[in-house]
Design an enzyme around this catalytic site. Structure first.
Site, PDB file in Angstrom:
ATOM      1  N   CYS A  92       0.874  -1.143   0.139  1.00 23.15           N
ATOM      2  CA  CYS A  92       0.013   0.036   0.057  1.00 23.15           C
ATOM      3  C   CYS A  92       0.830   1.273  -0.006  1.00 23.15           C
ATOM      4  CB  CYS A  92      -1.041   0.119   1.389  1.00 23.15           C
ATOM      5  SG  CYS A  92      -2.051   1.419   1.187  1.00 23.15           S
ATOM      6  N   CYS A 141      -0.052   4.992   6.271  1.00 21.54           N
ATOM      7  CA  CYS A 141      -0.490   5.253   7.798  1.00 21.54           C
ATOM      8  C   CYS A 141       0.523   4.829   8.683  1.00 21.54           C
ATOM      9  CB  CYS A 141      -1.829   4.691   7.710  1.00 21.54           C
ATOM     10  SG  CYS A 141      -3.212   5.178   6.627  1.00 21.54           S
ATOM     11  N   CYS A 143       0.024   1.154  10.280  1.00 23.92           N
ATOM     12  CA  CYS A 143      -0.521  -0.052   9.622  1.00 23.92           C
ATOM     13  C   CYS A 143       0.748  -0.953   9.055  1.00 23.92           C
ATOM     14  CB  CYS A 143      -1.277   0.436   8.403  1.00 23.92           C
ATOM     15  SG  CYS A 143      -1.925  -0.882   7.270  1.00 23.92           S
ATOM     16  N   CYS A 162      -4.641  -7.099   9.340  1.00 22.37           N
ATOM     17  CA  CYS A 162      -4.196  -7.173   8.065  1.00 22.37           C
ATOM     18  C   CYS A 162      -2.872  -6.775   8.156  1.00 22.37           C
ATOM     19  CB  CYS A 162      -4.911  -5.560   7.508  1.00 22.37           C
ATOM     20  SG  CYS A 162      -5.083  -4.250   8.231  1.00 22.37           S
TER      21      CYS A 162
END
Ligand code: SAH
Length: 344
Positions: free
Chosen positions: A108, A112, A115, A330
Site C-alpha cells: 500500500c 498510515c 499499519c 491486516c
C-alpha cells in the site's frame, strides 16, 4: 499468460469470445465464477474450452500459509499470486454467515503510521480476478459459502478503482458470485474524489471511512492523506455518500493509547459527526505491529471513550476481536513472511 480467467467481466468476455451466441457467453461466465476450470465446463463446446485452456490463466491464488484460530475458527491465508506476490485474506465465521476480508493491493502507498501493510510501500495493484480469486480459493478450501465481503485487507481499494469496481460488479452479478451489494463493505482512508465517483455507481455497497482522529492535527500525525484532505471535507463527502446511496457510513477509529483516546477527543469526534443518524463509529483497539510503537488504549480509557460518544448521541460499536491467537490483523502475516525471507 496474459489473461486471468477471473478478470473477465460480462463485457470483456463477450469481446474476447468474439462471434458466439449470447447464451454461450453467459454460460461460460457462470462457470468461471462457480470456480470451474475449462475442462469442467461440461455444456460448452470443446473448441471454446480449448481456447480458454490455452489462452487463459485459470489457477486460483495458491495457499502459502493457512492459520486457523482455536478461539473462534477465524482462518487466515497468505496467498501467492502467479508472480509470487504475497497477499492476505481472513475468513471470519459469524452467526449470520461467513465474512471474508480481501486485499485490493499487494502492499500500500498510503503510509498510515500504525499499519503493517504500508511499511514497504506498494508492490502492485491486484487485478479484479486476483481479488475475487481470494474468495473462490477460500470457499474451495473451507467448503463453505462466503456471504459477506469487506475490502479491508492490504491496500487502498480506491487507489485501484477500476479493478476493484470490476471485482464488485462480478461479485454482485447474479451470474457471478451473486452476493448482495448490501453485504459488501469498502474501506477507504479517504480518497474523496473516488468516494464521490463510487457513490455515483449505483451500487448500494457499504462504505467504511478510516478516520482514526477527531481533528486534522492528530490525523496528520497518523495518516499522510490528512495533509491533502481536510477532515471536514472527508466528513462532508461521507455525508454525500449517504445522501446518494442511503447506505450508512461507518467511521473506523483505532484507539491508540495517549494519541487519540481522551475524553476531549471523544467529544470532538461527536461534534465533528454532528449526531447524524447515517453515521456510525466503529472503535478498534489498535493492533500491535512489530515495527510500530503504538499501543492500544487502557480498558478503562476505551470504556470512557465509548460512554462519552454515547452520551453525545453518537452511534458507536466496538469491534469484536477475531483470531487474536493468529495475528489476524491486516498485513501482519505478509510482513512476517517477508521478514523471514529477508533473513534467509
Ligand atoms: N486502505 C483502506 C483499507 C485497508 S485497512 C483504509 O484505509 O480504510 C482496513 C482498516 O484497518 C482501516 O481502517 C485501517 O486504518 C485499519 N488498520 C490498519 N492497521 C491497523 C492497526 N495496526 N490496528 C488497527 N487498525 C488498523
Amino acid at each position: 499468460m496474459e489473461l486471468n480467467i477471473y478478470d473477465f467481466t460480462p463485457e470483456t468476455l463477450e469481446g474476447y469470445l468474439g462471434n458466439v451466441p449470447r447464451f454461450r457467453t453467459r454460460q461460460i461466465y457462470k462457470w468461471i465464477f462457480a470456480g470451474k476450470t475449462p475442462d469442467e465446463m461440461t455444456n460448452v463446446p470443446k473448441d471454446l474450452r480449448e481456447k480458454l485452456k490455452n489462452e487463459c490463466y485459470t489457477k486460483l491464488p495458491k495457499i502459502d500459509i493457512k492459520l486457523v484460530s482455536k478461539l473462534d475458527g477465524t482462518v487466515k491465508y497468505l496467498f501467492r499470486m502467479e508472480d509470487d506476490a504475497g497477499i492476505e485474506s481472513v475468513v471470519m465465521p459469524y452467526h449470520h454467515g461467513r465474512t471474508i476480508c480481501v486485499s485490493s493491493q499487494a502492499g500500500c502507498r498510503m503510509g498510515c503510521a500504525f499499519c503493517a501493510s504500508t511499511i514497504d510501500g506498494l508492490d502492485r495493484n491486484l487485478s479484479s480476478g486476483e481479488i475475487i480469486g481470494q474468495i473462490l480459493a477460500a470457499e474451495r478450501d473451507t467448503g463453505e459459502r462466503i456471504s459477506n465481503v469487506v475490502i479491508m485487507g492490504s491496500g487502498e481499494p480506491l487507489d485501484n478503482y477500476d479493478n476493484v469496481l470490476d471485482f464488485i460488479r462480478n461479485a454482485v452479478n447474479p451470474d457471478g458470485l451473486g452476493l448482495s451489494a448490501r453485504h459488501i463493505t469498502l474501506s477507504t482512508c479517504g480518497l474523496v474524489d473516488k468516494m464521490r465517483q463510487l457513490a455515483g455507481e449505483n451500487l448500494p455497497i457499504n462504505l467504511a471511512v478510516s478516520l482514526h482522529a477527531p481533528n486534522d492535527e492528530i490525523r496528520k500525525k497518523l495518516m499522510p492523506i490528512a495533509k491533502s484532505v481536510p477532515i471536514e471535507k472527508l466528513v462532508s463527502e461521507s455525508r454525500k455518500y449517504f445522501d446518494m446511496t442511503h447506505r450508512r457510513v461507518t467511521f473506523e477509529y483505532a484507539l491508540i493509547r495517549g494519541v487519540n483516546d481522551s475524553v476531549e477527543n471523544a467529544k470532538e469526534l461527536s461534534a465533528l459527526l454532528g449526531g447524524f443518524s447515517g453515521f456510525h463509529v466503529n472503535l478498534i483497539p489498535v493492533n500491535h505491529v512489530e515495527e510500530r510503537a503504538f499501543q492500544k488504549s487502557e480498558k478503562a480509557t476505551a470504556e470512557m471513550f465509548v460512554k462519552t460518544l454515547e452520551k453525545a448521541g453518537t452511534q458507536v460499536t466496538v469491534r469484536r476481536k477475531m483470531g487474536a491467537d493468529i495475528d489476524a490483523a491486516c498485513g501482519q502475516l505478509r510482513r512476517a513472511a517477508k521478514r523471514k525471507d529477508n533473513c534467509l
